[in-house]
Design a protein around this motif. Structure first.
Motif, PDB file in Angstrom:
ATOM      1  N   VAL A  69       5.447   1.781 -11.729  1.00 11.61           N
ATOM      2  CA  VAL A  69       4.692   3.000 -11.448  1.00 11.61           C
ATOM      3  C   VAL A  69       3.575   2.706 -10.444  1.00 11.61           C
ATOM      4  O   VAL A  69       2.818   1.744 -10.607  1.00 11.61           O
ATOM      5  N   GLY A  70       3.519   3.517  -9.418  1.00  9.63           N
ATOM      6  CA  GLY A  70       2.434   3.394  -8.431  1.00  9.63           C
ATOM      7  C   GLY A  70       1.312   4.348  -8.802  1.00  9.63           C
ATOM      8  O   GLY A  70       0.938   4.484  -9.976  1.00  9.63           O
ATOM      9  N   ALA A  71       0.809   5.036  -7.808  1.00 10.95           N
ATOM     10  CA  ALA A  71      -0.306   5.951  -8.032  1.00 10.95           C
ATOM     11  C   ALA A  71       0.105   7.093  -8.949  1.00 10.95           C
ATOM     12  O   ALA A  71       1.220   7.586  -8.886  1.00 10.95           O
ATOM     13  N   THR A  86       0.839  -1.202   0.000  1.00 11.34           N
ATOM     14  CA  THR A  86       0.000   0.000   0.000  1.00 11.34           C
ATOM     15  C   THR A  86       0.874   1.254   0.000  1.00 11.34           C
ATOM     16  O   THR A  86       0.697   2.157  -0.823  1.00 11.34           O
ATOM     17  N   VAL A  87       1.823   1.263   0.930  1.00 17.45           N
ATOM     18  CA  VAL A  87       2.724   2.417   1.016  1.00 17.45           C
ATOM     19  C   VAL A  87       3.517   2.555  -0.280  1.00 17.45           C
ATOM     20  O   VAL A  87       3.683   3.650  -0.822  1.00 17.45           O
ATOM     21  N   LYS A  88       3.965   1.410  -0.822  1.00 13.88           N
ATOM     22  CA  LYS A  88       4.758   1.411  -2.049  1.00 13.88           C
ATOM     23  C   LYS A  88       3.946   2.029  -3.187  1.00 13.88           C
ATOM     24  O   LYS A  88       4.417   2.910  -3.908  1.00 13.88           O
ATOM     25  N   PHE A  89       2.680   1.594  -3.299  1.00 14.08           N
ATOM     26  CA  PHE A  89       1.841   2.086  -4.391  1.00 14.08           C
ATOM     27  C   PHE A  89       1.508   3.565  -4.207  1.00 14.08           C
ATOM     28  O   PHE A  89       1.638   4.362  -5.142  1.00 14.08           O
ATOM     29  N   LEU A  90       1.106   3.931  -3.009  1.00 17.33           N
ATOM     30  CA  LEU A  90       0.608   5.294  -2.772  1.00 17.33           C
ATOM     31  C   LEU A  90       1.733   6.317  -2.699  1.00 17.33           C
ATOM     32  O   LEU A  90       1.548   7.466  -3.099  1.00 17.33           O
ATOM     33  N   LEU A  91       2.890   5.931  -2.160  1.00 20.32           N
ATOM     34  CA  LEU A  91       3.934   6.930  -1.918  1.00 20.32           C
ATOM     35  C   LEU A  91       5.228   6.643  -2.677  1.00 20.32           C
ATOM     36  O   LEU A  91       5.682   7.446  -3.491  1.00 20.32           O
ATOM     37  N   PHE A 130      -6.760   2.455 -10.436  1.00 24.09           N
ATOM     38  CA  PHE A 130      -6.385   2.240  -9.027  1.00 24.09           C
ATOM     39  C   PHE A 130      -6.205   3.567  -8.311  1.00 24.09           C
ATOM     40  O   PHE A 130      -6.621   3.738  -7.171  1.00 24.09           O
ATOM     41  N   THR A 131      -5.559   4.511  -8.992  1.00 20.68           N
ATOM     42  CA  THR A 131      -5.330   5.814  -8.381  1.00 20.68           C
ATOM     43  C   THR A 131      -6.653   6.475  -8.025  1.00 20.68           C
ATOM     44  O   THR A 131      -6.838   6.983  -6.915  1.00 20.68           O
ATOM     45  N   GLY A 132      -7.574   6.437  -8.989  1.00 19.56           N
ATOM     46  CA  GLY A 132      -8.867   7.082  -8.775  1.00 19.56           C
ATOM     47  C   GLY A 132      -9.618   6.472  -7.612  1.00 19.56           C
ATOM     48  O   GLY A 132     -10.095   7.177  -6.725  1.00 19.56           O
ATOM     49  N   PHE A 133      -9.683   5.143  -7.609  1.00 18.90           N
ATOM     50  CA  PHE A 133     -10.423   4.494  -6.522  1.00 18.90           C
ATOM     51  C   PHE A 133      -9.732   4.684  -5.186  1.00 18.90           C
ATOM     52  O   PHE A 133     -10.392   4.812  -4.144  1.00 18.90           O
ATOM     53  N   ASP A 154       6.368   4.414  -5.096  1.00 19.45           N
ATOM     54  CA  ASP A 154       6.397   4.324  -6.558  1.00 19.45           C
ATOM     55  C   ASP A 154       5.530   5.377  -7.242  1.00 19.45           C
ATOM     56  O   ASP A 154       5.441   5.410  -8.468  1.00 19.45           O
ATOM     57  N   ALA A 155       4.879   6.192  -6.450  1.00 23.34           N
ATOM     58  CA  ALA A 155       3.911   7.128  -7.039  1.00 23.34           C
ATOM     59  C   ALA A 155       4.591   8.177  -7.917  1.00 23.34           C
ATOM     60  O   ALA A 155       5.744   8.542  -7.694  1.00 23.34           O
ATOM     61  N   VAL A 156       3.841   8.622  -8.910  1.00 25.00           N
ATOM     62  CA  VAL A 156       4.297   9.739  -9.732  1.00 25.00           C
ATOM     63  C   VAL A 156       3.629  10.991  -9.192  1.00 25.00           C
ATOM     64  O   VAL A 156       2.409  11.016  -8.994  1.00 25.00           O
ATOM     65  N   TRP A 157       4.396  12.007  -8.930  1.00 23.63           N
ATOM     66  CA  TRP A 157       3.843  13.190  -8.250  1.00 23.63           C
ATOM     67  C   TRP A 157       3.627  14.354  -9.196  1.00 23.63           C
ATOM     68  O   TRP A 157       2.824  15.228  -8.918  1.00 23.63           O
ATOM     69  N   GLN A 158       4.410  14.373 -10.286  1.00 18.77           N
ATOM     70  CA  GLN A 158       4.259  15.506 -11.182  1.00 18.77           C
ATOM     71  C   GLN A 158       4.089  15.037 -12.614  1.00 18.77           C
ATOM     72  O   GLN A 158       4.613  14.001 -13.002  1.00 18.77           O
ATOM     73  N   GLY A 159       3.349  15.828 -13.399  1.00 17.66           N
ATOM     74  CA  GLY A 159       3.147  15.468 -14.786  1.00 17.66           C
ATOM     75  C   GLY A 159       1.946  16.196 -15.336  1.00 17.66           C
ATOM     76  O   GLY A 159       1.232  16.888 -14.592  1.00 17.66           O
ATOM     77  N   SER A 160       1.736  16.082 -16.647  1.00 17.30           N
ATOM     78  CA  SER A 160       0.614  16.816 -17.232  1.00 17.30           C
ATOM     79  C   SER A 160      -0.260  15.928 -18.098  1.00 17.30           C
ATOM     80  O   SER A 160      -1.302  16.354 -18.570  1.00 17.30           O
ATOM     81  N   SER A 161       0.171  14.692 -18.349  1.00 18.36           N
ATOM     82  CA  SER A 161      -0.681  13.814 -19.135  1.00 18.36           C
ATOM     83  C   SER A 161      -0.336  12.370 -18.829  1.00 18.36           C
ATOM     84  O   SER A 161       0.523  12.093 -17.993  1.00 18.36           O
ATOM     85  N   ARG A 162      -1.009  11.456 -19.526  1.00 19.39           N
ATOM     86  CA  ARG A 162      -0.821  10.030 -19.271  1.00 19.39           C
ATOM     87  C   ARG A 162       0.632   9.597 -19.462  1.00 19.39           C
ATOM     88  O   ARG A 162       1.104   8.679 -18.790  1.00 19.39           O
TER      89      ARG A 162
END
Lengths: 381, 249
Positions: A86-88, A59-64, A347-350, A66-74
């Motif tokens: 890639v996580g969330a 959970t921590v790995k996915f949410l924090l 997954f990110t959305g849910f 491996d998460a991508v924090w910045q970006g503007s598109s897919r």
């Protein structure tokens, strides 16, 4: 009488009170005593720790981690671009945040929603803190004035505010409007129904039983469907009720039936003597109920009431089927955006929606626990 | 018509009541004058509590009349509440409101029924709490008090309504023996002040000391009523003798 043959120790001097024995020696002793007391206990502790780690780490790995924090598109959230797992994909949430919050409420008018929230918080927070005075006035403002003010703020059409149709409302706004109305409407209605069901007047009692059993007997989806698509067919030609309003009324009546049964459970827990004590003082029916019976009955059923509130809060997601897009509805709509189509979008959305629902539900639950403890006058302490 | 100097406090005429098939009160007549103190005793199930509860219509009846302070009790809810304002009642199980403090228990009815200003109601409540000798417990909750203290609060609560008549329904039966005396002492004091009292009780010492009349009930009927001295020394009825021999020993 013959003296007992058994010897018996009689104190010559009264024993002085002693302090209770100390339970443990410090934090380390406590841990050892509670968690590693014997082989079985130690094994259970270790197994539990492993299970917790097995759930928590991904959970921590996915949410924090491996998460991508910045970006503007897919593209920013694709493993090929990031060159790692890639996580969330948080930029997705950031990009759709307004939609999740307001639906299609016109962007230049969204301050009205924020103002309504602010007003609500301003009135709700002091209401929830027991130490702050003027509870009566505060309650009138929150339960009486705020809904009216909120209605005109959100709908507009007065005081130069642009009219915003409820069709374009969406996201968390709709979720909160439906649950707030449901909660504030269902409790008083439920109380009245519960009292009616226990009334001595046969007509009142029958009507309440029929009402409660009818609304409990049909699924919420049916209620919503009927309110949205069938009701207009029965109404005279030019008589139109706003779509969201129809849903609100349906939800309130539906929730009130459940609330009535919860409250009735509390009423049944009140001993007859309480009624007799109140009657003997000449308190009439309504004062007896209002000052003596209901305060105790409602206190008994706080867990049940909060249970209903939480269920109602989450049931609001069902309005999706009558084309009203609450938080979950907007989420689903956002999934369809090809600009953000990645393997992790769903997954990110849910995860985001889950956190929002959890925060509100958990908050209600904890506050209820606090209230239960505060109102507990039944035991000397 | 109602007059303030009506010498009759309670008049019960031909009262009959059934619980389902069970004929619990059978044609009972009783007249209580103002300032009288009546102790009602009898075996359990004899209808004595039921009779008492008819006087403020916590129980309804099928036949007969009950007139309290010149007002006849009927199905009229307004009348019933009017009578209840004038008749204080204390119960075996105290029936204090556990969610309110002692003081709030005592001021609730004066404020909402008598429409008394809160300050005045609190003054009266403190006065009566002092009279039942627990002024220091005013801000506690009932569950924090002993049984005897709770029962004295219940008496104070009833007195705060300034009733003309007080009903006591086995008020010491649920108490530990050590606490019976403190409650009875309170009642004796009340009797000295000239309160009209109807007391369902097996405390024969209290009856001797306080009552003008002792009423003995059996099988839903009053079968003997007499002044305490005569009642205890020369019971007329066989059933009364048996009852007295069992409880006096």
């Amino acid at each position: 009488m013959a003296v007992d043959a058994q010897p018996c120790y009689v104190r010559r001097a009264l024993a002085e009170p002693e302090p209770p024995p100390t339970a443990s020696s410090g934090a380390f002793g406590l841990i050892q005593q509670r968690l590693f007391d014997g082989v079985l206990n130690s094994a259970l502790t270790i197994i539990s720790l492993v299970v917790i780690a097995a759930i928590a780490w991904p959970t921590v790995k996915f949410l924090l981690v491996d998460a991508v924090w910045q970006g503007s598109s897919r593209v920013d959230c694709l493993p090929e671009t990031v060159k790692r797992e890639v996580g969330a994909c948080w930029p997705f949430i950031a990009a759709k945040f307004r939609q999740f919050m307001y639906g299609f409420y016109p962007q230049d008018q969204q301050w009205r929603v924020n103002l309504t929230y602010a007003l609500g918080m301003l009135l709700l927070v002091p209401l929830l803190i027991p130490r702050i005075p003027y509870k009566g006035l505060n309650a009138i403002l929150f339960f009486g004035v705020f809904p009216v003010a909120g209605f005109f703020l959100l709908v507009g059409g007065v005081l130069g505010l642009e009219h915003v149709e409820t069709r374009v409302w969406g996201g968390l706004l709709v979720t909160l409007v439906i649950s707030f109305t449901g909660i504030v409407g269902s409790l008083p209605l439920g109380i009245l129904l519960a009292l009616g069901r226990r009334s001595d007047l046969p007509i009142v009692r029958t009507l309440c039983i029929v009402f409660i059993e009818f609304w409990r007997g049909v699924p919420l989806i049916t209620v919503l469907f009927f309110a949205t698509y069938m009701l207009p067919l029965f109404l005279p030609g030019n008589w139109r009720i706003d779509g969201l309003l129809r849903v609100l009324i349906g939800v309130v009546l539906f929730a009130a039936a459940y609330m009535a049964e919860v409250v009735r459970g509390g009423l049944q827990a009140i001993p007859r003597g309480q009624y007799e004590g109140a009657m003997a003082l000449g308190l009439g029916y309504w004062r007896m109920m209002g000052f003596v019976i209901l305060p105790q009955a409602l206190k008994f059923v706080i867990p049940g009431i909060v249970n209903s509130f939480i269920a109602l809060f989450k049931d609001t997601t069902l309005v999706l089927i009558v084309a009203i897009f609450d938080l979950l509805g907007q989420l689903r709509a956002a999934f369809a955006d090809p600009n953000w189509a990645t393997p992790v979008t769903l997954f990110t959305g849910f995860a985001f929606a889950g956190m929002v629902y959890f925060l509100v539900s958990f908050g209600m639950s904890r506050y209820a626990l606090f209230t239960e403890r505060r109102l507990n006058t039944g035991r000397p302490n | 018509m109602r007059t303030t100097r009506n010498p009759v406090a309670v008049e019960i005429v031909g009262l009959s009541k059934w619980f389902g098939e069970f004929h619990v009160l059978r044609d009972v007549d009783l007249k209580v004058m103002r300032g009288e103190r009546i102790v009602i005793c009898g075996p359990s199930g004899s209808g004595k509590s039921t009779l008492l509860r008819c006087i403020n219509r916590i129980e309804s009846w099928q036949r007969g009349r009950v007139v309290v302070d010149g007002m006849e009790l009927t199905d009229d809810l307004k009348k019933i509440d009017e009578v209840r304002r004038e008749v204080g009642m204390v119960f075996q199980q105290f029936n204090l409101f556990p969610h309110l403090t002692v003081l709030e228990n005592c001021t609730l009815a004066p404020i909402w029924v008598r429409k008394m200003p809160r300050k005045e109601a609190e003054e009266i409540a403190r006065h009566y709490l002092k009279r039942v000798r627990i002024p220091e417990q005013a801000d506690k909750y009932p569950a924090q008090l002993s049984g005897g203290q709770q029962q004295r609060v219940a008496i104070a609560r009833a007195l705060c309504m300034r009733p003309k008549i007080m009903l006591f329904d086995e008020v010491t039966s649920a108490l530990d023996p050590e606490m019976v005396k403190e409650v009875l002492d309170t009642m004796v004091e009340l009797a000295k002040d000239g309160m009209t009292m109807l007391v369902v009780s097996h405390e024969m010492g209290f009856a001797r000391q306080v009552a003008n009349r002792v009423v003995f009930m059996d099988a839903g009927q009053i079968i003997e009523a007499n002044e305490p001295e005569a009642f205890f020394s020369h019971p007329q009825h066989e059933r009364t003798r048996l009852f007295l021999s069992q409880i006096l020993r």
